[in-house]
Design an enzyme around this catalytic site. Structure first.
Site, short mmCIF file in Angstrom:
data_model
loop_
_atom_site.label_atom_id
_atom_site.label_comp_id
_atom_site.label_asym_id
_atom_site.label_seq_id
_atom_site.Cartn_x
_atom_site.Cartn_y
_atom_site.Cartn_z
N CYS A 2 66.75 124.79 -14.69
CA CYS A 2 65.77 124.25 -13.77
C CYS A 2 66.44 123.24 -12.83
O CYS A 2 67.25 122.42 -13.24
CB CYS A 2 64.59 123.57 -14.46
SG CYS A 2 63.67 124.67 -15.54
N ARG A 30 70.72 126.80 -10.82
CA ARG A 30 70.31 126.24 -12.11
C ARG A 30 69.20 127.05 -12.77
O ARG A 30 68.87 126.83 -13.94
CB ARG A 30 69.82 124.79 -11.93
CG ARG A 30 70.88 123.86 -11.39
CD ARG A 30 70.31 122.48 -11.22
NE ARG A 30 70.08 121.85 -12.50
CZ ARG A 30 70.95 121.09 -13.15
NH1 ARG A 30 72.12 120.85 -12.61
NH2 ARG A 30 70.66 120.57 -14.30
N TRP A 78 64.10 127.97 -14.76
CA TRP A 78 64.64 128.88 -15.77
C TRP A 78 63.63 128.82 -16.92
O TRP A 78 63.47 127.79 -17.56
CB TRP A 78 66.03 128.43 -16.23
CG TRP A 78 66.70 129.42 -17.13
CD1 TRP A 78 67.41 130.52 -16.76
CD2 TRP A 78 66.73 129.39 -18.57
NE1 TRP A 78 67.89 131.18 -17.88
CE2 TRP A 78 67.48 130.51 -18.99
CE3 TRP A 78 66.19 128.53 -19.54
CZ2 TRP A 78 67.71 130.79 -20.34
CZ3 TRP A 78 66.42 128.81 -20.88
CH2 TRP A 78 67.18 129.94 -21.27
N ASN A 105 62.16 119.59 -16.19
CA ASN A 105 63.29 120.33 -16.72
C ASN A 105 63.44 119.92 -18.18
O ASN A 105 63.39 118.73 -18.48
CB ASN A 105 64.56 119.96 -15.93
CG ASN A 105 65.81 120.58 -16.52
OD1 ASN A 105 65.75 121.60 -17.20
ND2 ASN A 105 66.96 119.96 -16.27
N GLY A 106 63.60 120.89 -19.08
CA GLY A 106 63.77 120.55 -20.50
C GLY A 106 62.67 121.16 -21.34
O GLY A 106 61.96 122.08 -20.90
N GLU A 488 87.35 135.73 -22.47
CA GLU A 488 86.81 135.32 -21.17
C GLU A 488 86.64 136.54 -20.24
O GLU A 488 85.64 136.64 -19.52
CB GLU A 488 87.73 134.26 -20.54
CG GLU A 488 87.40 133.87 -19.10
CD GLU A 488 86.03 133.22 -18.92
OE1 GLU A 488 85.31 133.02 -19.90
OE2 GLU A 488 85.69 132.92 -17.76
N LYS A 492 83.03 137.52 -18.66
CA LYS A 492 82.79 137.66 -17.21
C LYS A 492 82.12 138.99 -16.92
O LYS A 492 81.18 139.06 -16.13
CB LYS A 492 84.10 137.57 -16.42
CG LYS A 492 84.71 136.21 -16.29
CD LYS A 492 84.03 135.28 -15.30
CE LYS A 492 82.99 134.44 -15.94
NZ LYS A 492 83.35 133.29 -16.69
N GLU A 495 78.45 139.04 -18.20
CA GLU A 495 77.45 138.19 -17.55
C GLU A 495 77.15 138.60 -16.12
O GLU A 495 76.03 138.43 -15.65
CB GLU A 495 77.77 136.70 -17.69
CG GLU A 495 78.92 136.16 -16.91
CD GLU A 495 79.08 134.64 -17.12
OE1 GLU A 495 80.20 134.16 -16.98
OE2 GLU A 495 78.09 133.92 -17.39
N HIS A 511 91.83 146.27 -38.09
CA HIS A 511 90.93 145.89 -39.19
C HIS A 511 89.49 146.34 -38.92
O HIS A 511 88.58 145.89 -39.61
CB HIS A 511 90.99 144.38 -39.41
CG HIS A 511 92.35 143.90 -39.81
ND1 HIS A 511 92.90 144.14 -41.04
CD2 HIS A 511 93.30 143.24 -39.10
CE1 HIS A 511 94.12 143.63 -41.09
NE2 HIS A 511 94.39 143.07 -39.93
N LYS A 614 73.06 128.17 -14.51
CA LYS A 614 74.37 127.53 -14.49
C LYS A 614 74.48 126.43 -15.53
O LYS A 614 75.49 126.28 -16.19
CB LYS A 614 74.60 126.95 -13.09
CG LYS A 614 75.92 126.26 -12.90
CD LYS A 614 77.02 127.27 -12.80
CE LYS A 614 78.38 126.64 -12.61
NZ LYS A 614 79.44 127.59 -13.00
C1 AGP Z 1 80.52 130.86 -17.88
O1 AGP Z 1 80.74 131.89 -16.99
C2 AGP Z 1 79.17 130.67 -18.33
N1 AGP Z 1 78.23 130.71 -17.30
C3 AGP Z 1 78.92 129.72 -19.48
O2 AGP Z 1 79.51 130.32 -20.58
C4 AGP Z 1 79.38 128.25 -19.38
O3 AGP Z 1 80.77 128.17 -19.38
C5 AGP Z 1 78.79 127.47 -20.58
O4 AGP Z 1 77.39 127.54 -20.51
C6 AGP Z 1 79.25 126.04 -20.63
O5 AGP Z 1 78.86 125.33 -19.49
P1 AGP Z 1 79.46 123.91 -19.18
O6 AGP Z 1 80.92 124.08 -18.92
O7 AGP Z 1 78.71 123.44 -17.97
O8 AGP Z 1 79.20 123.04 -20.38
#
Ligand code: AGP
Length: 619
Positions: A2, A30, A78, A105-106, A488, A492, A495, A511, A614
């Site tokens: 949010c 956000r 969000w 927000n929250g 990672e 990527k 997501e 394994h 984000k």
């Molecule tokens: C990364 O591409 C993500 N969107 C997510 O995993 C992010 O890195 C994670 O939520 C941590 O966020 P921060 O670094 O703001 O704490």
């Protein structure tokens, strides 16, 4: 999660709606389930809100213009409580007369109990949100006190959970009141106007002067004043600071997406994170840490807490810190650390890694570490955010604003800052460890140029990605520091391209996961450089042969000059040679570009992938 914006200008100022809409556009990363605004117009508050992205709200306002006003609040959502519908969108009105509007927000954890109580008193609810409950509580307190700040103070005393709230009331034009508990809120200081925002991006187009708020504080802004009190009602001083980037840094700057721009900015992100942290003779100076050298020398264990991409930066750091310092280092997902019984004492250094500095899971882990007596250092990209405030010390990354939901340049900057911290600990320990630190620092300074070399070579990776637009599953293998890179790469792709992807430690394949290999299965393999100790290079080359023998299509990321991989690779993606522990700064780049290009080929919104936000400010 949010985004929140508030603005108050002088009575004759009619720009409030424009300022708030511009702020929402910058904060949309956000959350983008819905957007809404409330504007004060004479004796009523006008609320307009629409589900979906901000463009829907904009179209609605264009079709049915809102009145010009000097006071407005806005929200991009969000969803947590209640689906992403028009009615659940913020702002929400409070009280029988609906003369007050609230954005939030929250999560208000006791919303159910409060709602039951309010229903019994005759309150009428139109949404399923916890926010509407807060609006009614606030309205009831306003009826009792006749003042929005006093009402907010009384209301927050009844709310449990984590929240940022902003409120306006028709009886107090020219006033916006905000409150924060474990959720972000900063103040923008203007000339004859003031601003509130979830982060400085909300008002960066208008002012770069900001005021940091602490936890459990209520702020009241008018066009000419900002006053802050604790939840106990006592006045407090916020910390004023200058934002070291401008509105241009938060635009796409001619790129088709923020993610594309941010990938290209990576050489700068690493260079800027290294800048000013060494003396001419190469000695590392991290004075900004403000932790005594003795306290750092006394550290017997390092625990890194983070989530998502940041946790993969932490995994890279574990290899480096243990190798350089011989101090045991653990990495743990912040949400797991908090709710078990970790062995932590005053000689434990707990390092949190977070781009936003607001990730609730990481924040809670830091608080828990504090309670256990640990020394806490935050590696963070966002000035004025909560996690650095709650830590004993902070080492800022200087990646600049990262807007795309998928983290790229912040990841490289986080790894760089982790290296700096590890090398600093090694330097403090003296002897051969200090010599190693000096040698690594020399090499680290060459990394921005090497990253640029990788970026300059990405044409073939883009072609491969476009060719693979219909692929349903991709596997990623790595070993040593290549393992977090594989994780990672998979994250990527998941997501932003919504493709099933898994990252594995290459040694683990036999394994179990090797059963997934069938003819044509694409597999990226991050190959350690031939100089990696323990013959790891040869072992990974064997792993490539094993999967190729079972029909996998092998996409191999290998150092320049590494010819051993060629016979077993369907594609070889080259990166400059570097020492093994620094390689993630290079090997992850092709995986970022691959995910970006593939998602783009699928026609997806790479900056705002579905279901994500984000900044994850709920647990
Ligand atoms: C990364 O591409 C993500 N969107 C997510 O995993 C992010 O890195 C994670 O939520 C941590 O966020 P921060 O670094 O703001 O704490």
């Amino acid at each position: 999660m949010c985004g929140i914006v508030g603005y108050v200008g002088a009575a004759s100022d009619e720009t409030a709606l424009g300022v708030v809409m511009e702020g929402l556009a910058r904060l949309e990363y956000r959350g983008y389930d819905s957007a809404g605004v409330a504007v004060l117009d004479g004796d009523h508050v006008e609320v307009r809100k629409r589900s979906g992205k901000l463009a829907n709200l904009r179209a609605d306002i264009d079709a049915r213009p809102l009145p010009p006003t000097a006071t407005a609040i806005g929200h991009t959502r969000w969803a947590t409580h209640g689906g992403p519908t028009d009615t659940n969108a913020h702002p929400h009105r409070g009280g029988a007369d609906g003369r007050l509007a609230v954005i939030h927000n929250g999560i208000i954890e006791n919303f159910h109990a409060l709602k039951t109580e309010l229903l019994a008193q005759g309150a009428v609810f139109s949404s399923e949100t916890d926010t509407e409950v807060a609006a009614h509580v606030l309205a009831a307190e306003y009826d009792r006190t006749g003042d929005l700040t006093a009402a907010m103070l009384a209301a927050v005393a009844r709310l449990q959970g984590a929240f940022t709230l902003l409120a306006v009331h028709v009886d107090q034009p020219g006033v916006v009141v905000g409150a924060r508990r474990n959720s972000p809120l900063v103040v923008g200081l203007g000339e004859g106007a003031n601003y509130l925002g979830s982060d400085v991006a909300a008002f960066i187009g208008h002012t770069r002067e900001a005021l940091e708020l602490g936890q459990d504080q209520v702020v009241t802004i008018t066009p000419t004043s900002v006053s802050v009190v604790g939840f106990d009602g006592r006045p407090v001083e916020g910390r004023r600071y200058h934002v070291d980037w401008d509105a241009a840094a938060a635009t796409k700057g001619g790129y088709p997406s923020f993610m594309a721009k941010e990938i290209d900015e990576q050489p700068h992100a690493v260079a800027d994170t290294l800048l000013g942290r060494t003396k001419e003779d190469g000695e590392l100076v991290l004075d900004e840490l403000r932790v005594s050298e003795d306290a750092l020398r006394a550290v017997t264990k390092v625990v890194i807490v983070a989530c998502g991409t940041a946790s993969y930066a932490g995994m890279v750091a574990k290899y480096a810190i243990e190798h350089w310092t011989r101090i045991p280092c653990e990495v743990e997902l912040a949400h797991e650390f908090r709710y078990r019984d970790p062995v932590v004492d005053r000689h434990t250094l707990v390092v949190s890694v977070s781009q936003s500095g607001e990730t609730m899971d990481t924040l809670m882990a830091v608080k828990h570490a504090h309670e256990l007596g640990a020394l806490t250092i935050s590696i963070c990209n966002t000035h004025g955010s909560t996690i650095p405030r709650e830590s004993d010390a902070v080492l800022y990354t200087h990646a600049g604003p990262e807007v795309a939901v998928a983290s790229t340049k912040a990841f490289l900057a986080q790894i760089t800052a982790c290296y700096l911290l590890g090398l600093y600990l090694a330097q403090l320990r003296g002897g051969t460890q200090a010599d190693t630190a000096a040698a690594v620092m020399r090499e680290l300074r060459e990394m921005p140029e090497k990253i640029q070399t990788v970026l300059d070579r990405m044409e073939r990776v883009r072609e491969i990605a476009r060719f693979m637009a219909d692929t349903r599953s991709v596997l990623f293998l790595g070993r040593h520091v290549g393992f977090p890179v594989a994780l990672e790469g998979a994250l990527k792709l998941k997501e932003i391209a919504y493709i099933h992807a898994e990252g594995f430690a290459a040694g683990e394949l036999k394994h179990g996961p090797i059963a997934l290999i069938e003819p044509g299965q694409p597999v990226f393999i991050v190959v350690p450089g031939p100089a990696t100790p323990h013959e790891l290079h040869a072992k990974v080359v064997s792993n490539i042969q094993e999967i190729r023998a079972r029909g996998a299509r092998t996409l191999v990321i290998a150092e320049d000059g590494d010819e051993a991989v060629v016979p077993f690779a369907d594609e070889v993606i080259r990166v400059p040679a570097t020492s093994p522990l620094l390689a993630p700064l290079l090997t992850v780049v092709p995986l970022q570009v691959f995910a970006l290009e593939l998602a783009t080929a699928k026609g997806l919104d790479v900056d705002q992938p579905r279901n994500l936000a984000k900044s994850v400010t709920v647990e």
